[in-house]
Design a protein around this motif. Structure first.
Motif, PDB file in Angstrom:
ATOM      1  N   LYS A  17      11.871   0.439  -5.233  1.00 38.77           N
ATOM      2  CA  LYS A  17      10.996   1.578  -5.032  1.00 38.77           C
ATOM      3  C   LYS A  17      10.721   1.758  -3.544  1.00 38.77           C
ATOM      4  CE  LYS A  17       8.721   1.316  -9.537  1.00 38.77           C
ATOM      5  NZ  LYS A  17       7.416   1.218 -10.247  1.00 38.77           N
ATOM      6  N   TYR A  18      11.062   2.928  -3.040  1.00 40.37           N
ATOM      7  CA  TYR A  18      10.888   3.242  -1.623  1.00 40.37           C
ATOM      8  C   TYR A  18       9.676   4.158  -1.468  1.00 40.37           C
ATOM      9  CZ  TYR A  18      15.534   1.241  -1.115  1.00 40.37           C
ATOM     10  OH  TYR A  18      16.606   0.380  -1.136  1.00 40.37           O
ATOM     11  N   ASN A  19       8.686   3.680  -0.714  1.00 41.24           N
ATOM     12  CA  ASN A  19       7.429   4.392  -0.557  1.00 41.24           C
ATOM     13  C   ASN A  19       7.373   5.124   0.779  1.00 41.24           C
ATOM     14  OD1 ASN A  19       6.005   3.218  -3.014  1.00 41.24           O
ATOM     15  ND2 ASN A  19       6.560   1.350  -1.904  1.00 41.24           N
ATOM     16  N   LEU A  20       6.690   6.268   0.792  1.00 40.55           N
ATOM     17  CA  LEU A  20       6.537   7.046   2.010  1.00 40.55           C
ATOM     18  C   LEU A  20       5.846   6.209   3.077  1.00 40.55           C
ATOM     19  CD1 LEU A  20       6.802   9.784   3.441  1.00 40.55           C
ATOM     20  CD2 LEU A  20       4.577  10.412   2.476  1.00 40.55           C
ATOM     21  N   SER A  21       6.514   6.040   4.225  1.00 38.76           N
ATOM     22  CA  SER A  21       5.976   5.183   5.285  1.00 38.76           C
ATOM     23  C   SER A  21       5.783   5.928   6.600  1.00 38.76           C
ATOM     24  CB  SER A  21       6.928   4.011   5.542  1.00 38.76           C
ATOM     25  OG  SER A  21       8.196   4.469   5.984  1.00 38.76           O
ATOM     26  N   TYR A  22       6.454   7.066   6.750  1.00 37.31           N
ATOM     27  CA  TYR A  22       6.376   7.825   7.992  1.00 37.31           C
ATOM     28  C   TYR A  22       6.747   9.276   7.725  1.00 37.31           C
ATOM     29  CZ  TYR A  22       7.933   9.756  12.462  1.00 37.31           C
ATOM     30  OH  TYR A  22       8.109  10.566  13.551  1.00 37.31           O
ATOM     31  N   VAL A  43      10.744  -0.004   1.285  1.00 30.38           N
ATOM     32  CA  VAL A  43      10.181  -0.830   0.216  1.00 30.38           C
ATOM     33  C   VAL A  43       8.937  -1.545   0.730  1.00 30.38           C
ATOM     34  CG1 VAL A  43      12.404  -1.154  -0.914  1.00 30.38           C
ATOM     35  CG2 VAL A  43      11.642  -2.798   0.797  1.00 30.38           C
ATOM     36  N   LYS A  44       8.087  -1.931  -0.166  1.00 31.72           N
ATOM     37  CA  LYS A  44       6.842  -2.602   0.185  1.00 31.72           C
ATOM     38  C   LYS A  44       7.129  -3.889   0.966  1.00 31.72           C
ATOM     39  CE  LYS A  44       2.555  -4.342  -1.882  1.00 31.72           C
ATOM     40  NZ  LYS A  44       1.820  -4.569  -3.157  1.00 31.72           N
ATOM     41  N   GLY A  45       6.396  -4.093   2.059  1.00 31.99           N
ATOM     42  CA  GLY A  45       6.550  -5.299   2.861  1.00 31.99           C
ATOM     43  C   GLY A  45       7.397  -5.113   4.099  1.00 31.99           C
ATOM     44  N   GLU A  72       9.693   0.540  11.795  1.00 38.20           N
ATOM     45  CA  GLU A  72      10.392   0.219  13.038  1.00 38.20           C
ATOM     46  C   GLU A  72      11.352  -0.954  12.902  1.00 38.20           C
ATOM     47  OE1 GLU A  72       6.193  -1.612  13.408  1.00 38.20           O
ATOM     48  OE2 GLU A  72       7.139   0.172  12.560  1.00 38.20           O
ATOM     49  N   LYS A  73      11.264  -1.707  11.794  1.00 40.12           N
ATOM     50  CA  LYS A  73      12.200  -2.811  11.570  1.00 40.12           C
ATOM     51  C   LYS A  73      12.437  -2.967  10.078  1.00 40.12           C
ATOM     52  CE  LYS A  73      13.398  -7.476  13.053  1.00 40.12           C
ATOM     53  NZ  LYS A  73      12.985  -8.711  13.751  1.00 40.12           N
ATOM     54  N   TYR A  74      13.126  -1.985   9.555  1.00 40.83           N
ATOM     55  CA  TYR A  74      13.411  -1.972   8.132  1.00 40.83           C
ATOM     56  C   TYR A  74      14.772  -2.597   7.847  1.00 40.83           C
ATOM     57  CZ  TYR A  74      16.420   1.981   9.306  1.00 40.83           C
ATOM     58  OH  TYR A  74      17.402   2.773   9.862  1.00 40.83           O
ATOM     59  N   ASN A  75      14.978  -2.983   6.604  1.00 39.27           N
ATOM     60  CA  ASN A  75      16.303  -3.409   6.154  1.00 39.27           C
ATOM     61  C   ASN A  75      17.022  -2.263   5.448  1.00 39.27           C
ATOM     62  OD1 ASN A  75      16.451  -6.325   6.867  1.00 39.27           O
ATOM     63  ND2 ASN A  75      14.626  -6.431   5.591  1.00 39.27           N
ATOM     64  N   GLU A  76      16.261  -1.496   4.677  1.00 39.03           N
ATOM     65  CA  GLU A  76      16.809  -0.343   3.981  1.00 39.03           C
ATOM     66  C   GLU A  76      15.794   0.785   4.032  1.00 39.03           C
ATOM     67  OE1 GLU A  76      17.558  -1.795   0.066  1.00 39.03           O
ATOM     68  OE2 GLU A  76      19.402  -2.831   0.624  1.00 39.03           O
ATOM     69  N   MET A  77      16.281   2.000   4.183  1.00 41.07           N
ATOM     70  CA  MET A  77      15.389   3.161   4.258  1.00 41.07           C
ATOM     71  C   MET A  77      16.017   4.368   3.588  1.00 41.07           C
ATOM     72  SD  MET A  77      13.999   5.158   7.673  1.00 41.07           S
ATOM     73  CE  MET A  77      12.811   3.882   8.138  1.00 41.07           C
ATOM     74  N   VAL A  78      15.187   5.133   2.891  1.00 43.97           N
ATOM     75  CA  VAL A  78      15.582   6.423   2.339  1.00 43.97           C
ATOM     76  C   VAL A  78      14.933   7.500   3.202  1.00 43.97           C
ATOM     77  CG1 VAL A  78      15.433   7.973   0.358  1.00 43.97           C
ATOM     78  CG2 VAL A  78      15.852   5.532  -0.001  1.00 43.97           C
TER      79      VAL A  78
END
Length: 215
Positions: free
Chosen positions: A58-63, A78-80, A84-90
Motif C-alpha cells: 500500500k502506497y500512501n500519499l507522502s508529497y 509505503v509506510k516507514g 527523499e530516500k525511498y525504495n519504491e514510489m508511485v
C-alpha cells in the motif's frame, strides 16, 4: 507549454537530480513563467487520496505539489519510508494545456540521450500501446558516488487527459520508481533486471487513477 514538468518523482524529476526537501523540490520545479500559486505538502490535489495498492503493498500519499495553475504532482510511498530516500514510489501527475504525449516523451528521451554521455547507467525504452492509447517510457539513471550512489529504475505511463464537464485537457502520468543505494547500487540494479521486468508487467496491468484536479 513547459514540458519539463512531465518529469516527476525520480532523479531526473522536474529537472532535479536528488530530491531532498519539499522546499528544494519546489525551487527546482518553478519557472519564471509562473511562480504562483506555489502549494506543497500532502494535500490531495488530484482526488487520488491513496493508498494505491500494487503488488501486495500500500502506497500512501507522502508529497504533493501544485506550483502552477496547470501542473499537479503527487507521490506515494509505503509506510516507514521517506520521500527523499525511498525504495519504491508511485507517482501521479497532471499537466493541463495544449501539450501532446508524443512531444512530452520525445523531450524526455532527448534529456536521457544527453544525460547518457555522462551517466553509464542511462538506458531507456519507449513502447506504444494502441489499445489504451498510452505511451510507456521505461528508463534507468544514476547519481552520486560511493556510499551516496543511487541507481534508479522508472516506468512512466503517459495518457491523454480530457474532462468533458470542465473542458480541461492535457496529459496525465502514472509512474513507478525503484531505487538502489550505496557502492553496489549499479550492480544491484543490473542483478534486479528480471524482477524489474515482472514489476513493469504488473504495473502496466494496474488501473491508472482517475485524476480530478482541485485547487
Amino acid at each position: 507549454m513547459n514540458l519539463k514538468f512531465l518529469y516527476i518523482g525520480a532523479l531526473a524529476a522536474m529537472n532535479y537530480f536528488l530530491p531532498a526537501t519539499t522546499s528544494e523540490k519546489i525551487a527546482f520545479g518553478t519557472t519564471t513563467a509562473s511562480l504562483t500559486p506555489v502549494f506543497f505538502g500532502t494535500k490531495d490535489y488530484l482526488m487520488v487520496p491513496g493508498p494505491i495498492e500494487f503488488m501486495q503493498k500500500k502506497y500512501n500519499l507522502s508529497y504533493s505539489a501544485h506550483p502552477t495553475a496547470q501542473y499537479f504532482q503527487q507521490e506515494y510511498i509505503v509506510k516507514g519510508e521517506l520521500p527523499e530516500k525511498y525504495n519504491e514510489m508511485v507517482m501521479v501527475q497532471l499537466m493541463l494545456g495544449d501539450v501532446k504525449i508524443q512531444d512530452a516523451v520525445a523531450a524526455k528521451v532527448k534529456e536521457l540521450q544527453i544525460r547518457k554521455e555522462n551517466d553509464p547507467i542511462v538506458n531507456f525504452k519507449v513502447t506504444n500501446l494502441p489499445k489504451s492509447g498510452e505511451i510507456v517510457l521505461e528508463f534507468t539513471l544514476s547519481a552520486g558516488e560511493g556510499a551516496a550512489r543511487i541507481a534508479e529504475w522508472n516506468v512512466y505511463r503517459y495518457h491523454t487527459y480530457s474532462q468533458a464537464t470542465t473542458k480541461q485537457h492535457g496529459i496525465s502520468l502514472f509512474g513507478f520508481s525503484k531505487r538502489f543505494y550505496g557502492k553496489k547500487a549499479d550492480q544491484l540494479i543490473k542483478d534486479a533486471a528480471n524482477g524489474l521486468g515482472t514489476v513493469k508487467t504488473e504495473f502496466l496491468k494496474l488501473q491508472s487513477p482517475n485524476v480530478k484536479p482541485t485547487h
